[in-house]
Design a protein around this motif. Sequence first.
Motif, PDB file in Angstrom:
ATOM      1  N   VAL A 168       4.548   2.017  -3.090  1.00  0.00           N
ATOM      2  CA  VAL A 168       5.853   2.507  -3.538  1.00  0.00           C
ATOM      3  C   VAL A 168       5.832   2.815  -5.025  1.00  0.00           C
ATOM      4  O   VAL A 168       6.363   3.846  -5.466  1.00  0.00           O
ATOM      5  N   ARG A 169       5.209   1.955  -5.811  1.00  0.00           N
ATOM      6  CA  ARG A 169       5.131   2.220  -7.255  1.00  0.00           C
ATOM      7  C   ARG A 169       4.426   3.546  -7.523  1.00  0.00           C
ATOM      8  O   ARG A 169       4.865   4.340  -8.370  1.00  0.00           O
ATOM      9  N   ARG A 170       3.371   3.802  -6.817  1.00  0.00           N
ATOM     10  CA  ARG A 170       2.642   5.054  -7.010  1.00  0.00           C
ATOM     11  C   ARG A 170       3.461   6.247  -6.524  1.00  0.00           C
ATOM     12  O   ARG A 170       3.425   7.318  -7.134  1.00  0.00           O
ATOM     13  N   ALA A 171       4.219   6.036  -5.452  1.00  0.00           N
ATOM     14  CA  ALA A 171       5.015   7.141  -4.909  1.00  0.00           C
ATOM     15  C   ALA A 171       6.087   7.599  -5.885  1.00  0.00           C
ATOM     16  O   ALA A 171       6.442   8.778  -5.914  1.00  0.00           O
ATOM     17  N   VAL A 172       6.610   6.671  -6.699  1.00  0.00           N
ATOM     18  CA  VAL A 172       7.657   7.055  -7.659  1.00  0.00           C
ATOM     19  C   VAL A 172       7.082   7.332  -9.042  1.00  0.00           C
ATOM     20  O   VAL A 172       7.835   7.576  -9.997  1.00  0.00           O
ATOM     21  N   GLY A 173       5.761   7.301  -9.166  1.00  0.00           N
ATOM     22  CA  GLY A 173       5.115   7.736 -10.398  1.00  0.00           C
ATOM     23  C   GLY A 173       5.194   6.777 -11.562  1.00  0.00           C
ATOM     24  O   GLY A 173       5.159   7.209 -12.723  1.00  0.00           O
ATOM     25  N   VAL A 174       5.266   5.470 -11.292  1.00  0.00           N
ATOM     26  CA  VAL A 174       5.295   4.483 -12.373  1.00  0.00           C
ATOM     27  C   VAL A 174       3.883   3.952 -12.593  1.00  0.00           C
ATOM     28  O   VAL A 174       3.241   3.464 -11.654  1.00  0.00           O
ATOM     29  N   ALA A 175       3.411   4.025 -13.819  1.00  0.00           N
ATOM     30  CA  ALA A 175       2.071   3.556 -14.158  1.00  0.00           C
ATOM     31  C   ALA A 175       2.104   2.086 -14.569  1.00  0.00           C
ATOM     32  O   ALA A 175       3.157   1.538 -14.891  1.00  0.00           O
ATOM     33  N   MET A 176       0.924   1.466 -14.551  1.00  0.00           N
ATOM     34  CA  MET A 176       0.769   0.103 -15.053  1.00  0.00           C
ATOM     35  C   MET A 176      -0.191   0.116 -16.227  1.00  0.00           C
ATOM     36  O   MET A 176      -1.202   0.813 -16.212  1.00  0.00           O
ATOM     37  N   THR A 177       0.138  -0.673 -17.230  1.00  0.00           N
ATOM     38  CA  THR A 177      -0.705  -0.786 -18.405  1.00  0.00           C
ATOM     39  C   THR A 177      -1.225  -2.213 -18.483  1.00  0.00           C
ATOM     40  O   THR A 177      -0.445  -3.164 -18.357  1.00  0.00           O
ATOM     41  N   GLY A 178      -2.535  -2.362 -18.668  1.00  0.00           N
ATOM     42  CA  GLY A 178      -3.052  -3.716 -18.710  1.00  0.00           C
ATOM     43  C   GLY A 178      -4.505  -3.781 -19.130  1.00  0.00           C
ATOM     44  O   GLY A 178      -5.057  -2.831 -19.681  1.00  0.00           O
ATOM     45  N   GLU A 179      -5.104  -4.928 -18.848  1.00  0.00           N
ATOM     46  CA  GLU A 179      -6.478  -5.183 -19.254  1.00  0.00           C
ATOM     47  C   GLU A 179      -7.157  -6.075 -18.232  1.00  0.00           C
ATOM     48  O   GLU A 179      -6.505  -6.837 -17.511  1.00  0.00           O
ATOM     49  N   GLN A 180      -8.469  -5.977 -18.180  1.00  0.00           N
ATOM     50  CA  GLN A 180      -9.263  -6.890 -17.373  1.00  0.00           C
ATOM     51  C   GLN A 180      -9.489  -8.145 -18.198  1.00  0.00           C
ATOM     52  O   GLN A 180      -9.995  -8.088 -19.315  1.00  0.00           O
ATOM     53  N   ILE A 181      -9.109  -9.292 -17.668  1.00  0.00           N
ATOM     54  CA  ILE A 181      -9.226 -10.543 -18.418  1.00  0.00           C
ATOM     55  C   ILE A 181     -10.633 -11.106 -18.328  1.00  0.00           C
ATOM     56  O   ILE A 181     -11.149 -11.687 -19.281  1.00  0.00           O
ATOM     57  N   ASP A 182     -11.236 -10.945 -17.177  1.00  0.00           N
ATOM     58  CA  ASP A 182     -12.561 -11.515 -16.943  1.00  0.00           C
ATOM     59  C   ASP A 182     -13.372 -10.481 -16.170  1.00  0.00           C
ATOM     60  O   ASP A 182     -12.980 -10.086 -15.070  1.00  0.00           O
ATOM     61  N   PRO A 183     -14.496 -10.010 -16.702  1.00  0.00           N
ATOM     62  CA  PRO A 183     -15.257  -8.957 -16.011  1.00  0.00           C
ATOM     63  C   PRO A 183     -15.945  -9.428 -14.745  1.00  0.00           C
ATOM     64  O   PRO A 183     -16.296  -8.630 -13.878  1.00  0.00           O
ATOM     65  N   GLY A 184     -16.144 -10.738 -14.609  1.00  0.00           N
ATOM     66  CA  GLY A 184     -16.804 -11.260 -13.425  1.00  0.00           C
ATOM     67  C   GLY A 184     -15.815 -11.560 -12.317  1.00  0.00           C
ATOM     68  O   GLY A 184     -14.635 -11.832 -12.573  1.00  0.00           O
ATOM     69  N   PRO A 185     -16.256 -11.532 -11.074  1.00  0.00           N
ATOM     70  CA  PRO A 185     -15.369 -11.827  -9.949  1.00  0.00           C
ATOM     71  C   PRO A 185     -15.103 -13.323  -9.823  1.00  0.00           C
ATOM     72  O   PRO A 185     -15.878 -14.162 -10.282  1.00  0.00           O
ATOM     73  N   THR A 186     -13.997 -13.635  -9.186  1.00  0.00           N
ATOM     74  CA  THR A 186     -13.628 -15.012  -8.870  1.00  0.00           C
ATOM     75  C   THR A 186     -13.442 -15.125  -7.361  1.00  0.00           C
ATOM     76  O   THR A 186     -12.766 -14.299  -6.745  1.00  0.00           O
TER      77      THR A 186
END
Length: 478
Positions: A168-186
């Motif tokens: 739904v967020r993508r359908a209404v064109g709202v972007a997210m701004t952020g960062e990767q906190i940890d490059p490795g998987p958990t």
Amino acid sequence: MVNDTDVLIVGAGPTGLTLGIDLARRGVSARIVERENGLFPGSRGKGLQPRTLEIFDDLGVYDAIRAAGGTYPAGMIWRDGERVGKHRMSDPVGADEDSPYTEPRMIPQWRTQRILLERLEELGGKVAFGRKVTGLTQDEEGVTARLASGDAVRARYAVAADGGRSTVRRAVGVAMTGEQIDPGPTLVADVRITGLDRDNWHIFPPRDGGDGGGAGGDILAICPLAGTEDFQLIARFSHGTEVDLSLDGIRRVVAARSHLAPDDVTEVRWASDFRPRAALADRFRAGRVFLAGDAAHVHSPAGGQGLNTSVQDAHNLGWKLGAVLRDGAVTSLLDTYEEERRPIAAQMLSLSTSVHRGETGRGAATRQLGLGYPASSLSRETRTAPGPLRAGDRAPDATVDGVRLFDAFRGPHWTLLALGVPAPGTEAPLRVVRGPAHGSYGTGLLLVRPDGYVGWAGDTAAGLPEYLTRFGPRRPPA
């Protein structure tokens, strides 16, 4: 086009279920659709903070949550098969009258969701499982959601509670701004395991020279899940590692990082891997569509802020939708959802990232009792000499003239406190509590919103009718 429902909620996680409960008790028709065939099966969001427990008290599910969960155990540090240290997983906070719930409650997310679903069904609501939304459009009168089945749902408003990869967020064109906190998987998994007691959260620090299992010597933590026979296993890996979610793969990690034998892991009940990140939607509203929960903000699980912030999104939005759709409030009230919740989400994202990086402990801030909306356009403080509590603050618990305030607040209504001053007459359907000035509240008239925050405060009733006309109830719910 005729609307099928007042509110379409996309997603039946904690956010969507909480919102569904709040709308159901207000008499607002809501339809919840969930793409999966059942509720989320894992433990991931296992910590409920005190502010969330207050909300669950208001929604009528606290007793069930308390019965199904437990307190957090102390952390036990292991090295080479020996117990070498013990520590608290969070800073202690003393109990007081203002805050009846001071410690986080542990309960697996799957069980929290079952309790919420049962409450929703008690109120006449339900979830349509296996109903995937593939697109959404909106116009001046409502929204139309297209389903993978070829059907469509028409609603006056829609709420995206469909997770970090929100369709739904993508359908209404709202972007997210952020960062990767940890490059490795958990890796996070719910397992059955022998050889460990259930009184401690077992922590196995990295071994020197790696673990022999491609994990880069990273940490392993195994926590007994209160109210179940399961343990939650968390293992962090170095960048580029392919995580094996099978029983054999998890057995290898446990054997490599602890003194346990592979066969001590007897069953894997659920497993997932992810890369911790922090992201915030650029907007929480796009026309008639609102974003809530992980669709609006994605947290590291450290510190237990994601699910809790999501539940509070729903609690904030629910009364506002109810006020507009049932109580005749001005539609501009809905603008205050983003105004109030987006700054809080940003603050909690910063906190959870700081906890993840070891910069901040799990203390008073993670309990979320100090959050409020003092800068909100809904917060009107008109007293000449405000006391310790101001408009926009969380309304704490207290006993006033023999009445426990949390008992008075419980439910979908507004509450007017008249403390040390006469209570005015009003045509609005309010619950009124009268009493002397109180140490936590001071003196005056305080109007407490349905979500437990002080909306308006004054020495007299001057300005109160106008506030109620714009934002408060003007008639009992239908």
